[in-house]
Design a protein around this motif. Structure first.
Motif, PDB file in Angstrom:
ATOM      1  N   LEU A   1       0.981  -1.404   0.076  1.00  0.00           N
ATOM      2  CA  LEU A   1      -0.143  -0.200  -0.020  1.00  0.00           C
ATOM      3  C   LEU A   1       0.869   1.136   0.000  1.00  0.00           C
ATOM      4  CD1 LEU A   1      -2.859  -0.691   2.478  1.00  0.00           C
ATOM      5  CD2 LEU A   1      -3.067  -0.518  -0.007  1.00  0.00           C
ATOM      6  N   ILE A   2       0.740   2.264  -1.213  1.00  0.00           N
ATOM      7  CA  ILE A   2       1.724   2.988  -1.236  1.00  0.00           C
ATOM      8  C   ILE A   2       0.865   4.456  -1.208  1.00  0.00           C
ATOM      9  CG2 ILE A   2       3.349   3.860  -3.020  1.00  0.00           C
ATOM     10  CD1 ILE A   2       3.563   0.926  -3.857  1.00  0.00           C
ATOM     11  N   SER A   3       1.513   5.667  -0.825  1.00  0.00           N
ATOM     12  CA  SER A   3       1.094   6.608  -1.204  1.00  0.00           C
ATOM     13  C   SER A   3       2.322   7.503  -2.013  1.00  0.00           C
ATOM     14  CB  SER A   3       0.613   7.654   0.040  1.00  0.00           C
ATOM     15  OG  SER A   3       1.502   7.885   0.955  1.00  0.00           O
ATOM     16  N   ILE A   4       2.077   8.234  -2.935  1.00  0.00           N
ATOM     17  CA  ILE A   4       2.970   8.747  -3.611  1.00  0.00           C
ATOM     18  C   ILE A   4       2.577  10.176  -4.292  1.00  0.00           C
ATOM     19  CG2 ILE A   4       2.315   7.799  -5.936  1.00  0.00           C
ATOM     20  CD1 ILE A   4       6.171   7.725  -4.526  1.00  0.00           C
ATOM     21  N   PRO A   5       3.415  11.261  -4.027  1.00  0.00           N
ATOM     22  CA  PRO A   5       3.073  12.469  -4.469  1.00  0.00           C
ATOM     23  C   PRO A   5       2.873  12.559  -6.125  1.00  0.00           C
ATOM     24  CG  PRO A   5       4.934  12.902  -3.070  1.00  0.00           C
ATOM     25  CD  PRO A   5       4.800  11.264  -3.221  1.00  0.00           C
ATOM     26  N   ASN A   6       2.015  13.522  -6.527  1.00  0.00           N
ATOM     27  CA  ASN A   6       1.750  13.556  -7.954  1.00  0.00           C
ATOM     28  C   ASN A   6       2.451  15.017  -8.603  1.00  0.00           C
ATOM     29  OD1 ASN A   6       0.579  13.847 -10.488  1.00  0.00           O
ATOM     30  ND2 ASN A   6      -1.196  14.723  -9.718  1.00  0.00           N
ATOM     31  N   VAL A   7       3.587  14.859  -9.437  1.00  0.00           N
ATOM     32  CA  VAL A   7       4.275  16.014  -9.803  1.00  0.00           C
ATOM     33  C   VAL A   7       3.393  16.878 -10.745  1.00  0.00           C
ATOM     34  CG1 VAL A   7       5.625  14.781 -11.661  1.00  0.00           C
ATOM     35  CG2 VAL A   7       6.500  16.654 -10.255  1.00  0.00           C
ATOM     36  N   SER A   8       2.363  16.085 -11.413  1.00  0.00           N
ATOM     37  CA  SER A   8       1.473  16.684 -12.316  1.00  0.00           C
ATOM     38  C   SER A   8       0.419  17.624 -11.631  1.00  0.00           C
ATOM     39  CB  SER A   8       0.811  15.717 -13.118  1.00  0.00           C
ATOM     40  OG  SER A   8       0.173  14.903 -12.829  1.00  0.00           O
ATOM     41  N   HIS A   9       0.285  17.713 -10.282  1.00  0.00           N
ATOM     42  CA  HIS A   9      -0.434  18.465  -9.685  1.00  0.00           C
ATOM     43  C   HIS A   9      -0.428  20.005 -10.165  1.00  0.00           C
ATOM     44  CE1 HIS A   9      -1.890  21.349  -6.298  1.00  0.00           C
ATOM     45  NE2 HIS A   9      -2.699  20.196  -6.200  1.00  0.00           N
ATOM     46  N   ILE A  10      -1.573  20.579 -10.469  1.00  0.00           N
ATOM     47  CA  ILE A  10      -1.590  21.886 -10.916  1.00  0.00           C
ATOM     48  C   ILE A  10      -0.771  23.011 -10.205  1.00  0.00           C
ATOM     49  CG2 ILE A  10      -3.690  22.568  -9.468  1.00  0.00           C
ATOM     50  CD1 ILE A  10      -3.155  23.821 -12.947  1.00  0.00           C
ATOM     51  N   GLY A  11      -0.463  22.724  -8.864  1.00  0.00           N
ATOM     52  CA  GLY A  11       0.445  23.637  -8.317  1.00  0.00           C
ATOM     53  C   GLY A  11       1.727  23.724  -9.038  1.00  0.00           C
ATOM     54  N   VAL A  12       2.408  22.299  -9.056  1.00  0.00           N
ATOM     55  CA  VAL A  12       3.910  22.306  -9.987  1.00  0.00           C
ATOM     56  C   VAL A  12       3.643  22.887 -11.347  1.00  0.00           C
ATOM     57  CG1 VAL A  12       5.397  20.634 -10.579  1.00  0.00           C
ATOM     58  CG2 VAL A  12       4.101  20.250  -8.486  1.00  0.00           C
ATOM     59  N   VAL A  13       2.609  22.651 -12.048  1.00  0.00           N
ATOM     60  CA  VAL A  13       2.569  22.839 -13.427  1.00  0.00           C
ATOM     61  C   VAL A  13       2.352  24.518 -13.642  1.00  0.00           C
ATOM     62  CG1 VAL A  13       0.819  22.988 -15.424  1.00  0.00           C
ATOM     63  CG2 VAL A  13       1.256  20.838 -14.220  1.00  0.00           C
ATOM     64  N   MET A  14       1.789  25.150 -12.542  1.00  0.00           N
ATOM     65  CA  MET A  14       1.501  26.502 -12.512  1.00  0.00           C
ATOM     66  C   MET A  14       2.769  27.290 -12.286  1.00  0.00           C
ATOM     67  SD  MET A  14      -1.175  26.946 -13.833  1.00  0.00           S
ATOM     68  CE  MET A  14      -1.237  28.738 -13.993  1.00  0.00           C
ATOM     69  N   GLU A  15       3.621  26.579 -11.113  1.00  0.00           N
ATOM     70  CA  GLU A  15       4.906  27.064 -11.028  1.00  0.00           C
ATOM     71  C   GLU A  15       5.887  26.975 -12.130  1.00  0.00           C
ATOM     72  OE1 GLU A  15       6.194  27.055  -6.744  1.00  0.00           O
ATOM     73  OE2 GLU A  15       7.557  25.666  -7.193  1.00  0.00           O
ATOM     74  N   LEU A  16       5.858  25.932 -12.811  1.00  0.00           N
ATOM     75  CA  LEU A  16       6.774  25.890 -13.863  1.00  0.00           C
ATOM     76  C   LEU A  16       6.393  26.900 -14.953  1.00  0.00           C
ATOM     77  CD1 LEU A  16       6.797  21.998 -14.319  1.00  0.00           C
ATOM     78  CD2 LEU A  16       8.663  23.291 -13.966  1.00  0.00           C
ATOM     79  N   LEU A  17       5.167  27.501 -15.288  1.00  0.00           N
ATOM     80  CA  LEU A  17       4.570  28.150 -16.180  1.00  0.00           C
ATOM     81  C   LEU A  17       5.196  29.551 -15.634  1.00  0.00           C
ATOM     82  CD1 LEU A  17       1.118  27.027 -17.051  1.00  0.00           C
ATOM     83  CD2 LEU A  17       3.178  26.984 -18.584  1.00  0.00           C
ATOM     84  N   ASP A  18       5.469  29.580 -14.280  1.00  0.00           N
ATOM     85  CA  ASP A  18       5.961  30.796 -13.684  1.00  0.00           C
ATOM     86  C   ASP A  18       7.547  31.032 -13.794  1.00  0.00           C
ATOM     87  OD1 ASP A  18       4.458  33.086 -12.868  1.00  0.00           O
ATOM     88  OD2 ASP A  18       4.117  32.420 -10.755  1.00  0.00           O
ATOM     89  N   GLY A  19       8.226  29.861 -14.277  1.00  0.00           N
ATOM     90  CA  GLY A  19       9.680  29.770 -14.355  1.00  0.00           C
ATOM     91  C   GLY A  19      10.275  29.510 -13.170  1.00  0.00           C
ATOM     92  N   ASP A  20       9.631  28.561 -12.238  1.00  0.00           N
ATOM     93  CA  ASP A  20      10.063  28.174 -10.827  1.00  0.00           C
ATOM     94  C   ASP A  20      10.083  26.802 -10.845  1.00  0.00           C
ATOM     95  OD1 ASP A  20      11.380  28.514  -8.591  1.00  0.00           O
ATOM     96  OD2 ASP A  20      10.157  29.936  -7.803  1.00  0.00           O
ATOM     97  N   PHE A  21      10.833  26.220  -9.897  1.00  0.00           N
ATOM     98  CA  PHE A  21      10.578  24.843  -9.494  1.00  0.00           C
ATOM     99  C   PHE A  21      11.227  24.856  -8.213  1.00  0.00           C
ATOM    100  CE2 PHE A  21      11.373  20.236  -9.137  1.00  0.00           C
ATOM    101  CZ  PHE A  21      10.389  19.538  -9.847  1.00  0.00           C
ATOM    102  N   ARG A  22      10.581  25.417  -7.096  1.00  0.00           N
ATOM    103  CA  ARG A  22      11.221  25.925  -5.774  1.00  0.00           C
ATOM    104  C   ARG A  22      10.768  24.562  -4.790  1.00  0.00           C
ATOM    105  NH1 ARG A  22       9.283  28.394  -1.410  1.00  0.00           N
ATOM    106  NH2 ARG A  22       7.190  29.212  -2.366  1.00  0.00           N
ATOM    107  N   TYR A  23      12.000  24.000  -4.171  1.00  0.00           N
ATOM    108  CA  TYR A  23      12.103  23.294  -3.097  1.00  0.00           C
ATOM    109  C   TYR A  23      11.684  23.654  -1.869  1.00  0.00           C
ATOM    110  CZ  TYR A  23      13.925  19.712  -6.300  1.00  0.00           C
ATOM    111  OH  TYR A  23      14.376  18.825  -7.363  1.00  0.00           O
ATOM    112  N   ARG A  24      10.764  22.922  -0.957  1.00  0.00           N
ATOM    113  CA  ARG A  24      10.295  23.495   0.222  1.00  0.00           C
ATOM    114  C   ARG A  24      10.649  22.238   1.374  1.00  0.00           C
ATOM    115  NH1 ARG A  24       7.043  24.990  -4.092  1.00  0.00           N
ATOM    116  NH2 ARG A  24       6.187  26.898  -3.667  1.00  0.00           N
TER     117      ARG A  24
END
Length: 520
Positions: free
Chosen positions: A136-159
């Motif tokens: 049983l696995i939970s895995i983050p989704n890198v295609s989430h709208i937040g990541v997409v919009m941040e890429l469109l903003d020219g950013d990929f900021r780690y937290r």
């Protein structure tokens, strides 16, 4: 030139802490916990401070082992596990540690993305599953709208935490994760997801929200935009099974952000629960989406609860009806008012008049639901709850909420003005009544004074008349002639009643007049 000094001490490890597990919650641990049967033997990879192990041991009577690389976290988790192993998951130490132990479930909750080669670890752990066991696995989704919009903003900021956690080494979409499982001998199924919209994620800001609304309106985008994590069940697959990408239909279903609506049912003496519910997922649509949710047959009349959406925002209910054996048995008539019992509202606010369609609701928090006023009759066939629902975009939702608040403000101002007008009218009326009363009293006072003056004058006239009559009497001949008689009467009375006051005042009795003939 002096050389660069590099510290040999590893950087401090982040301590991942989770709230106590609630198996009814919508987070990843809650969704995983409710899929683990009571009494299972479980291996919890990357167990952190032991939130999952504590629940499984205390509430689900499971036997749980854990593996955690952070010694501080492992020491906190130890009381809730049969044994907590402290070593790097990508080392070979687990082979000696686990030895001949076997598990019904191996849990990988938000851990695989931290590894260099998660597929190799899963393949190495597969022999430790019991027959019929599962990952049983939970895995983050890198295609989430937040990541997409941040890429469109020219950013990929780690937290520090989240999808772009600074310690994440691998990133997956739905397709790429299932492919990775397949490449390492596992058959994976997405059994659930956790949802988080842009506004409530770590990526949210007004600029990105406006851009996202624009994209949603005109572009075909990924189905998983609002999926924050995938919940995956994986089992060993036959060696000859190959991974196949999903077949793309010639006319694919509309894509983009989706709304999840859930209907619960119960009899009068039951409570609502997940076992008696059905959920539908449809894409957002400005013209409305048709939902058909099937309720199992039952001879009993049942009540229905509707969770209109799983995310905050504004939704519009355009129509609602019940069907049994393809025949309509009830349809919501807006003229009769709201389809839901207002007393049952949970985190729902009706934004427009209850006799107007579509019914517009604001969802302020989760879970947001209400109970329908009309129950479904017992039937030998399934009941279909059919509704047309529109999920408004954030921008449209904000505009509707502003309109609602503006209307409330206008109604409040109108009410205040009406109250002020009534108060002023009442004051003016009271002043008029008071002034009229004062004028009446003044008139009464004048009339009383006038009447009193007349009476005084009449009394004075009577008194003067009486005085004249007395004077005339005293000066009359008869008064003088009867003086001896009065004198004799008084003397006789005095003799008979000594000390009594005189009846006749002798001082007022003139002396008898004697003429000369009488004196002689």
């Amino acid at each position: 030139m002096e050389g660069l000094r590099v510290s040999s001490e590893p950087p401090p490890q982040h301590l991942y802490s989770r709230d106590p597990v609630d198996p009814t919650a919508e987070d990843s641990l809650g969704k995983i916990a409710r899929r683990i049967p009571s009494g299972s033997t479980v291996l919890d990879l990357g167990c952190a401070v032991g939130a999952l192990g504590r629940y499984l041991t205390q509430a689900n009577q499971c036997i749980v082992d854990g593996i955690e690389a952070n010694c501080e976290a492992a020491s906190i988790a130890e009381p809730y596990y049969r044994q907590v192993f402290t070593f790097d998951l990508e080392s070979d130490e687990f082979k000696d540690a686990l030895a001949d132990r076997r598990y019904d479930v191996i849990v990988c909750a938000d851990v695989l993305e931290h590894l260099r080669d998660p597929g190799a670890l899963l393949a190495a752990l597969t022999p430790y599953l019991e027959p019929g066991g599962q990952f049983l696995i939970s895995i983050p989704n890198v295609s989430h709208i937040g990541v997409v919009m941040e890429l469109l903003d020219g950013d990929f900021r780690y937290r520090e935490e989240g999808i772009l956690d600074a310690t994440h080494l691998r990133f997956f979409t739905r397709q790429s994760f299932l492919r990775m499982l397949n490449d390492h001998g596992l058959h994976g199924v997405i059994v659930d997801t956790t949802l988080n919209d842009l506004a409530h994620s770590e990526f949210g800001n007004p600029h990105r929200q406006e851009l996202a609304d624009y994209l949603f309106a005109g572009l075909p985008v990924n189905d998983d935009l609002l999926t924050y994590q995938f919940i995956v069940s994986a089992i060993p697959k036959p060696a000859d099974t190959a991974f196949e990408d999903p077949v793309v239909d010639e006319e694919p279903e509309p894509r983009g952000p989706r709304n999840h609506t859930q209907v619960y049912w119960r009899s009068v003496d039951e409570a609502y629960d997940e076992q008696r519910s059905v959920i539908a997922s449809v894409p957002h649509s400005s013209s409305g989406s048709l939902l058909r949710l099937e309720i199992p047959r039952s001879p009993l009349r049942r009540l229905l609860r509707v969770d209109l959406s799983k995310t905050p925002g504004v939704v519009q209910l355009q129509s609602l009806r019940y069907l049994q054996a393809d025949k309509e048995v009830w349809r919501w008539d807006p003229a009769t008012g709201d389809p839901f019992r207002s007393a049952s509202y949970q985190h729902l606010i009706r934004l427009n008049d209850v006799h107007v369609a579509p019914a517009t609701y604001m969802i302020s928090a989760m879970p947001a639901w209400a109970e329908l006023s009309t129950s479904i009759p017992g039937s030998s066939s399934e009941t279909v709850v059919e509704m047309v629902l529109t999920t408004m975009s954030p921008t449209a939702s904000l505009e509707l909420i502003r309109t609602y608040l503006s209307e409330i403000d206008q109604r409040s101002r109108a009410t205040i003005a009406d109250i002020t007008l009534r108060r002023d009218a009442d004051r003016i009326t009271r002043e008029r009544i008071l002034k009229s009363r004062i004028r009446y009293l003044e008139r009464e006072r004048r009339e009383l004074f006038d009447d009193f003056g007349v009476r005084i004058r009449q009394h004075e006239e009577k008194e003067a008349l009486l005085e004249r009559r007395i004077a005339e009497l005293l000066s009359s001949t008869s008064w003088r002639l009867t003086a001896p008689v009065r004198l004799a009467t008084e003397r006789f009375r005095t003799l008979m009643h000594p000390g009594s006051p005189p009846v006749f005042d002798q001082s007022s009795t003139p002396a008898p007049h004697r003429d000369d003939s009488e004196r002689s």
